[in-house]
Enzyme design. Structure first.
Site, short mmCIF file in Angstrom:
data_model
loop_
_atom_site.label_atom_id
_atom_site.label_comp_id
_atom_site.label_asym_id
_atom_site.label_seq_id
_atom_site.Cartn_x
_atom_site.Cartn_y
_atom_site.Cartn_z
N HIS A 1 -23.38 -48.17 33.35
CA HIS A 1 -22.19 -48.75 33.98
C HIS A 1 -21.43 -47.78 34.89
CE1 HIS A 1 -22.94 -52.01 31.34
NE2 HIS A 1 -22.29 -51.58 30.29
N ASP B 1 -26.91 -55.06 34.56
CA ASP B 1 -25.84 -54.12 34.21
C ASP B 1 -24.59 -54.93 34.46
OD1 ASP B 1 -23.69 -52.24 34.64
OD2 ASP B 1 -25.22 -50.69 34.53
N HIS B 2 -23.98 -55.44 33.39
CA HIS B 2 -23.00 -56.50 33.62
C HIS B 2 -21.77 -56.02 34.39
CE1 HIS B 2 -20.92 -54.93 30.05
NE2 HIS B 2 -19.87 -55.58 30.46
C1 BG6 Z 1 -21.52 -52.82 26.99
C2 BG6 Z 1 -21.60 -51.64 26.06
O1 BG6 Z 1 -22.60 -52.80 27.88
O2 BG6 Z 1 -20.31 -52.76 27.71
C3 BG6 Z 1 -20.41 -51.63 25.14
O3 BG6 Z 1 -22.81 -51.72 25.30
C4 BG6 Z 1 -19.11 -51.69 25.91
O4 BG6 Z 1 -20.44 -50.47 24.30
C5 BG6 Z 1 -19.15 -52.84 26.91
O5 BG6 Z 1 -18.04 -51.85 25.01
C6 BG6 Z 1 -17.93 -52.85 27.81
O6 BG6 Z 1 -17.98 -53.99 28.62
P1 BG6 Z 1 -16.69 -54.73 29.12
O7 BG6 Z 1 -17.18 -55.82 29.99
O8 BG6 Z 1 -15.95 -55.20 27.91
O9 BG6 Z 1 -15.91 -53.70 29.87
#
Ligand code: BG6
Length: 469
Positions: A240, A177-178
């Site tokens: 997230h 979950d980045h």
């Molecule tokens: C991803 C989602 O995991 O996270 C996207 O699939 C979203 O829909 C993105 O835009 C947002 O990530 P970050 O790092 O740009 O906030």
């Protein structure tokens, strides 16, 4: 070079969007910073047949697009270690052969080589891909990185989990979950537990509400078909945003190790009350149905706003307000802790905006504390003042070079550290929390692109959302 065992990285979805935007540029950056093992190779894979050179060109382009001042030497070295072999969930035999050949070519005993199998594939093929990896014997000596959403509901997530368990032990599985790789998210722990001014106030006695607000201006960007099968609730909220909630709400872990941090977060999710569909607002931006690969009468939500509760002693009755959506007014990742107004009888506390701690989860961590202070002048009236912390300005850049989320998590995978990855019991519990909304889906309200969402979403926050007020 980092002292890491030799690795073969197998990347499924190598010609896809995530690989181009994050994974290959991330690998390049790790290579440039000397953080990859000395002995490693990368095998890209996907459904379509491609030559090694075609894929190298794609990767060169992706790195050029994502990274300023590319070091050609580093990039050439990375490309030299890259090959490609098509595979599907039905047939991975060629790929298994290629992986074994690549392992033989590394300058080490094959038994020492670790495999990192990165499954950047659509959720509906994850299970059968895992089975293929097991059949081909690829899960030996392997760590499996799985991208969210982990299943599409409680039942399918359990089935996915069982499929993963068939081919690997839980400690081989890295559910990514980045958001947990973001420097700013990890900073929540430091901010809270290292500061005597904050920790004693981090509870229901001092905090009135918590907002976790992640609006995005971007729309589908070619991801219409992914979105049609996922929607905002699964793409962002059960993953997230809930993970952010876990970090904000957790009790102090015994240690900062993998088990302690994940136990503390899992305990929050245990106390998280299953969502009440009547306190969940779904929205869809006008024009979504005209996007590529989207049904003309699609009912998929592109925005979610909801109220959640953590039923434990620290947080009882404090609303956690979560909101995220596409094509909204701004792109922000903002956590706001709104403090209660002290029961003063002498100061007109409510006459100016609330006292709030605001964490902007940007690459350069920004933290702001809005307080009430005396307005200069002869009368005792209050005004708002702000304490601001800007770590990018305060910390010498040479000393502190943050890694981007995917870079950090790729490195953690190579090192076998799962502290910032999601454990299977957390995923299961989060689906239990979200399932009532899937079973009794609220109506979807239209909203204007560029807005803060439908009126019902805006009205959900008592006292208003901090963003867009
Ligand atoms: C991803 C989602 O995991 O996270 C996207 O699939 C979203 O829909 C993105 O835009 C947002 O990530 P970050 O790092 O740009 O906030």
């Amino acid at each position: 070079m980092r002292d890491l065992p030799p690795h073969v990285l197998v990347l499924f979805g190598a010609t896809g969007d995530l690989a181009a935007r994050k994974l290959f540029p991330g690998l390049y950056t790790l290579a440039a910073r000397g953080l990859l093992p000395e002995e490693y190779a990368v095998v890209g894979s996907g459904r379509s047949e491609r030559s090694d050179d075609e894929v190298r060109d794609l990767v060169r382009q992706a790195v050029d697009d994502a990274v300023d001042d590319v070091d050609e030497g580093v990039l050439e070295d990375l490309l030299g270690r890259l090959s490609y072999c098509a595979a599907t969930d039905e047939d991975g035999s060629d790929l298994a052969e290629v992986v074994r050949a690549v392992e033989d070519d590394l300058d080490t005993e094959v038994g020492n080589v670790r495999r990192l199998l990165y499954l950047s594939v659509p959720p509906d093929v994850l299970e059968s891909m895992a089975a293929m990896l097991g059949r081909e014997g690829l899960t030996e000596r392997a760590r499996l990185v799985v991208e969210k959403p982990f299943g599409l509901d409680l039942a399918s997530s359990r089935s996915l989990d069982a499929a993963l368990r068939e081919v690997a032990e839980e400690d081989q599985v890295f559910r990514i979950d980045h958001f947990l790789g973001k420097e700013a998210v990890q900073n929540i722990l430091a901010l809270r537990f290292a500061n005597g001014v904050l920790e004693p106030a981090w509870n229901r006695h001092s905090i009135e509400s918590v907002q976790i607000d992640v609006p995005e201006t971007l729309g589908m960007e070619g991801r219409g078909s992914f979105y049609e099968s996922t929607g905002c609730l699964r793409d962002m909220v059960s993953t997230h945003l809930c993970q952010l909630l876990g970090f904000v709400a957790l009790e102090e872990p015994e240690d900062l190790d993998e088990r302690s941090v994940r136990d503390a977060k899992a305990a929050v999710f245990e106390s998280l009350r299953p969502l009440d569909p009547s306190r969940v607002v779904l929205g869809q931006y006008d024009g979504y149905r005209d996007e590529d690969d989207v049904d003309d009468d699609s009912d998929v939500e592109t925005l979610v706003a909801l109220e959640a509760y953590v039923d434990n002693d620290r947080w009882r009755d404090v609303p956690f307000l979560l909101r995220t959506g596409k094509r909204m007014a701004e792109t922000r990742r903002t956590i706001t802790l709104r403090f209660r107004t002290p029961a003063t009888t002498v100061l007109p506390g409510a006459e100016c905006a609330a006292n709030e701690l605001v964490l902007e989860l940007t690459d350069d961590v920004q933290i702001q504390l809005d307080v009430r202070a005396k307005r200069p002048g002869p009368t005792m009236h209050l005004t708002e003042g702000t304490f601001r912390l800007d770590l990018a300005e305060d910390v010498d850049e040479e000393e502190a070079e943050p890694l981007a989320a995917y870079e950090r998590l790729l490195l953690d995978t190579l090192e076998g550290d799962r502290t910032f990855f999601t454990r299977s019991d957390e995923v299961d519990r989060l689906w239990q929390v979200v399932q009532p909304v899937l079973d009794d889906r609220p109506q979807v309200h239209p909203y204007e692109p560029g807005s803060w969402g439908p009126e019902a979403a805006v009205a959900l926050a008592p006292g208003g959302w901090r963003l867009g007020r």
